[in-house]
Motif scaffolding. Sequence first.
Motif, mmCIF file in Angstrom:
data_model
loop_
_atom_site.group_PDB
_atom_site.id
_atom_site.type_symbol
_atom_site.label_atom_id
_atom_site.label_comp_id
_atom_site.label_asym_id
_atom_site.label_seq_id
_atom_site.Cartn_x
_atom_site.Cartn_y
_atom_site.Cartn_z
ATOM 1 N N ILE A 1 0.597 -1.274 -0.097
ATOM 2 C CA ILE A 1 -0.116 -0.192 0.143
ATOM 3 C C ILE A 1 0.928 1.081 0.042
ATOM 4 N N ARG B 1 12.352 0.994 6.451
ATOM 5 C CA ARG B 1 13.304 0.314 7.345
ATOM 6 C C ARG B 1 14.475 -0.016 6.625
ATOM 7 N N SER C 1 5.044 1.142 16.623
ATOM 8 C CA SER C 1 6.672 1.024 16.385
ATOM 9 C C SER C 1 6.927 2.258 15.245
ATOM 10 N N ASN D 1 -6.455 -1.210 7.270
ATOM 11 C CA ASN D 1 -7.543 -1.708 7.514
ATOM 12 C C ASN D 1 -8.278 -1.713 8.975
ATOM 13 N N GLY E 1 -2.466 -3.626 -3.500
ATOM 14 C CA GLY E 1 -0.983 -3.043 -3.659
ATOM 15 C C GLY E 1 -0.245 -4.393 -3.533
ATOM 16 N N ARG F 1 3.466 -6.027 -3.366
ATOM 17 C CA ARG F 1 4.885 -5.831 -3.385
ATOM 18 C C ARG F 1 5.634 -7.042 -3.832
ATOM 19 N N GLU G 1 -2.718 -9.104 11.853
ATOM 20 C CA GLU G 1 -3.452 -7.848 12.101
ATOM 21 C C GLU G 1 -4.911 -8.227 12.783
#
Length: 304
Positions: free
Chosen positions: A14, A35, A80, A100, A126, A128, A261
Amino acid sequence: MARRKIAVVGLGGIGGVAAACLSLSPENDVTVCARRQIDKLTFDHLEESKQIPLKTLTDPSRAEPVDWVILCTKAQDSASAAPWLERLCTPQTTVAVLQNGISHEERVGPHAKGATILPAIVYYNGERFAPDHVRLRHIRGHDLLVPAGLPGDAFAALFEGTPIDVGRSAEFITYQWRKLLVNVIANPITALTRQRLGVFQRPDIQGLSLGVLREAVAVGRAEGAQLRDNEAETILETFLGYPPEAGTSMYFDCLAGRALEIEALNGAVVAAARRHGLPTPLNAAMLTLLTAVSDANAAETKTL
Ligand SMILES: NC(=O)c1ccc[n+]([C@@H]2O[C@H](COP(=O)([O-])OP(=O)(O)OC[C@H]3O[C@@H](n4cnc5c(N)ncnc54)[C@H](OP(=O)(O)O)[C@@H]3O)[C@@H](O)[C@H]2O)c1
């Protein structure tokens, strides 16, 4: 005119697509907070593939205040991202949360130094393929939906002239719950059974799904969502039309041994139910089982 300073936090499926699209507008000055250092992103959309140069920061202490933060971590990683938010935000900043679930304000607000929090529903896919390679696929009408009103209008302007279409709605809460309803069955059931959407062809799984959905519909209504009497059945029916070979993000996270999640999905239903004194035993069971899986995955990742 001064360019709009935008920080995209989290360069996954995303965030990668959001960063690529925002970078296409000359009015946006985009920094990615990630990161790992990535200086160029391959962005696939329809039949085209573009190389998008990126300005990336990997150290929060080097970040400076911006006009906009686009927060694109998974919900469980919001805390985080606090070191980024603390450097990027002022009370003049708006943080658009592309995650979400519901309760974005409660999750992100405490870290955002008085910034305005704008929840966004993500409808685009999206993907990756690699840390520096993402693809945008449009799934339905709008790619993103935000509440009607001023911050939503300004957010939509960030994406003008890019492939992302931002809708605004006065019935945002209803759309938010509809998206949550899909997620409270699709994600936990594929993760627990370790099977893709084809598992929903089983009558016993359909029965369980209807039970989970009916509990969540009652809670959504108590929260103010305008959900129909046959909402649970309609969601399940629509859902059965999705490709059986498709997975869900929780299914893939489960197979990869990552944290899940679940707290932002069935956990949000259970928490809201508590506020209204409503029973949600099936959602609570999903939450307990998958919290145990998630905690074990997180503990294993830490010891690696
Ligand atoms: N992908 C979709 O098609 C889709 C569709 C609808 C909704 N959503 C929702 O959109 C949200 C984002 O999903 P996603 O698919 O993009 O997840 P994702 O691919 O897992 O990406 C999350 C990114 O956040 C990064 N991150 C985590 N903590 C961070 C931190 N403290 N600082 C900087 N970066 C950090 C991760 O970094 P690492 O790479 O280093 O781990 C990762 O790149 C989720 O709530 C998801 O449910 C996704």
